[in-house]
Design an enzyme around this catalytic site. Sequence first.
Site, PDB file in Angstrom:
ATOM      1  N   CYS A 131      -3.494   4.255   7.224  1.00 51.62           N
ATOM      2  CA  CYS A 131      -2.688   5.292   6.595  1.00 51.62           C
ATOM      3  C   CYS A 131      -2.581   6.566   7.430  1.00 51.62           C
ATOM      4  CB  CYS A 131      -3.217   5.614   5.213  1.00 51.62           C
ATOM      5  SG  CYS A 131      -4.854   6.301   5.218  1.00 51.62           S
ATOM      6  N   CYS A 159       0.877  -1.173   0.000  1.00 50.39           N
ATOM      7  CA  CYS A 159       0.000   0.000   0.000  1.00 50.39           C
ATOM      8  C   CYS A 159       0.914   1.224   0.000  1.00 50.39           C
ATOM      9  CB  CYS A 159      -0.863  -0.042   1.268  1.00 50.39           C
ATOM     10  SG  CYS A 159      -1.813   1.457   1.512  1.00 50.39           S
ATOM     11  N   CYS A 203     -11.100  14.574   5.202  1.00 56.10           N
ATOM     12  CA  CYS A 203     -12.058  13.597   5.763  1.00 56.10           C
ATOM     13  C   CYS A 203     -11.880  13.549   7.284  1.00 56.10           C
ATOM     14  CB  CYS A 203     -11.837  12.207   5.169  1.00 56.10           C
ATOM     15  SG  CYS A 203     -12.021  12.162   3.378  1.00 56.10           S
TER      16      CYS A 203
HETATM   17  N1  SAH Z   1      -7.576   9.456  -0.565  1.00 52.56           N
HETATM   18  C1  SAH Z   1      -7.866   8.107  -0.925  1.00 52.56           C
HETATM   19  C2  SAH Z   1      -6.863   7.082  -0.444  1.00 52.56           C
HETATM   20  C3  SAH Z   1      -6.296   7.222   0.933  1.00 52.56           C
HETATM   21  S1  SAH Z   1      -7.234   6.675   2.303  1.00 52.56           S
HETATM   22  C4  SAH Z   1      -9.262   7.753  -0.463  1.00 52.56           C
HETATM   23  O1  SAH Z   1      -9.913   8.566   0.176  1.00 52.56           O
HETATM   24  O2  SAH Z   1      -9.727   6.678  -0.804  1.00 52.56           O
HETATM   25  C5  SAH Z   1      -7.367   4.946   2.136  1.00 52.56           C
HETATM   26  C6  SAH Z   1      -8.628   4.370   2.746  1.00 52.56           C
HETATM   27  O3  SAH Z   1      -8.574   4.351   4.189  1.00 52.56           O
HETATM   28  C7  SAH Z   1      -9.862   5.151   2.384  1.00 52.56           C
HETATM   29  O4  SAH Z   1     -10.933   4.287   2.119  1.00 52.56           O
HETATM   30  C8  SAH Z   1     -10.103   5.934   3.661  1.00 52.56           C
HETATM   31  O5  SAH Z   1     -11.392   6.435   3.701  1.00 52.56           O
HETATM   32  C9  SAH Z   1      -9.751   4.906   4.715  1.00 52.56           C
HETATM   33  N2  SAH Z   1      -9.511   5.457   6.044  1.00 52.56           N
HETATM   34  C10 SAH Z   1      -8.896   6.592   6.380  1.00 52.56           C
HETATM   35  N3  SAH Z   1      -8.886   6.755   7.716  1.00 52.56           N
HETATM   36  C11 SAH Z   1      -9.510   5.691   8.235  1.00 52.56           C
HETATM   37  C12 SAH Z   1      -9.815   5.292   9.561  1.00 52.56           C
HETATM   38  N4  SAH Z   1      -9.502   6.047  10.626  1.00 52.56           N
HETATM   39  N5  SAH Z   1     -10.474   4.125   9.714  1.00 52.56           N
HETATM   40  C13 SAH Z   1     -10.800   3.358   8.643  1.00 52.56           C
HETATM   41  N6  SAH Z   1     -10.533   3.688   7.383  1.00 52.56           N
HETATM   42  C14 SAH Z   1      -9.904   4.843   7.166  1.00 52.56           C
END
Ligand code: SAH
Length: 349
Positions: free
Chosen positions: A340, A113, A124
Amino acid sequence: MRQTVLINGKTDILSMTLPELEETLESMGEKKFRARQIYEWLHVKQVVDFSSMTNLSAQLRARLDEFFCINSLFIAKRLASCTDNTLKYLYRLYDGEHVESVLMEYEHGNTLCISTQVGCKMGCSFCASTKAGFCRDLLPSEMLMQIYTAQRDSGRKISGVVLMGIGEPLDNYDNVVRFFELVSSPEGMNISLRHVSLSTCGLVPKIYELAKLKLGITLSVSLHSADNESRSSIMPVNNKYDIYELVTACRDYFKATGRRVSFEYAVIEGVNDSYEDAKKLAALLDGMMCHVNLIPVNKIDERDYRSSRRSTMRFKETLEKLKMNVTVRRTLGADINAACGQLRRQYGI
Ligand code: SAH
């Protein structure tokens, strides 16, 4: 040809395609076939300095060193999970910035990843990657080097890549598309794009652009909610491209590429896991060739979001009763903050 990227005054050779390298070497008065040799050293043998390129003359190696730079990453931190074979890397980039990669072991092989940006603009509310804001886009070389460095360090062959680390890949579209070209090049790493996934929070115009390229990659969409009001409250991008525009773009992606879209849904207790939420989700994706992947939300310091295996399984069962194609994501590396952005945050960078 794209504009040349300079790193400390030298050309970023790892971001160049083979035809570009051939053209450049010819313009330097060198033989065209040398480009293929250099490309193999960079992308198959994955060396990190020109002096290792032993089938080139000392003179050519010196010339390469004068004009080009091999954009290496330094492993600032490496964490190994005690519960599975997951490895997490914190990399330092040439300018002192940091990004993360996670190496996961599946039955079908090793998948990395990778990050696509330093920080993220998307905001977000549940995501650690965005908390310190956006710093810069990653170069194609920096996406490739995450793979080459993890492979070298771990001794494991990497056969799949997911763009699900720090950053929004479609916000760094040109570099990401160039990365796809390089990583799948038969003269290089040669990873089939069928083993590559890109995860996006939903930059709709870029989804249409990507669909037109018909690359064969899997599109994962971070949905996390099935109605505009609640999605906007956790994902600001929804104010720009709403959920219906997003789902329409995903239907187009399937039509154009034949690839089933995957929807990511982080289950947050009391926020998006009610029976009503499940019904809305089923209605939104009705008749679509797709797959829903539930993720128990990872707790981050800034928010009191919670999830449990039990509430996630309950939500899954409800969706199944509504005839949805749904799985729960295996949690790998839970003991090493493998989600991430968490490691970078922990080190205050
Ligand atoms: N910007 C891209 C990729 C990075 S995040 C996106 O939004 O898809 C990768 C994934 O991890 C995304 O599905 C994101 O929503 C999720 N993610 C981020 N923080 C998280 C958390 N605290 N718990 C679970 N999933 C999370």
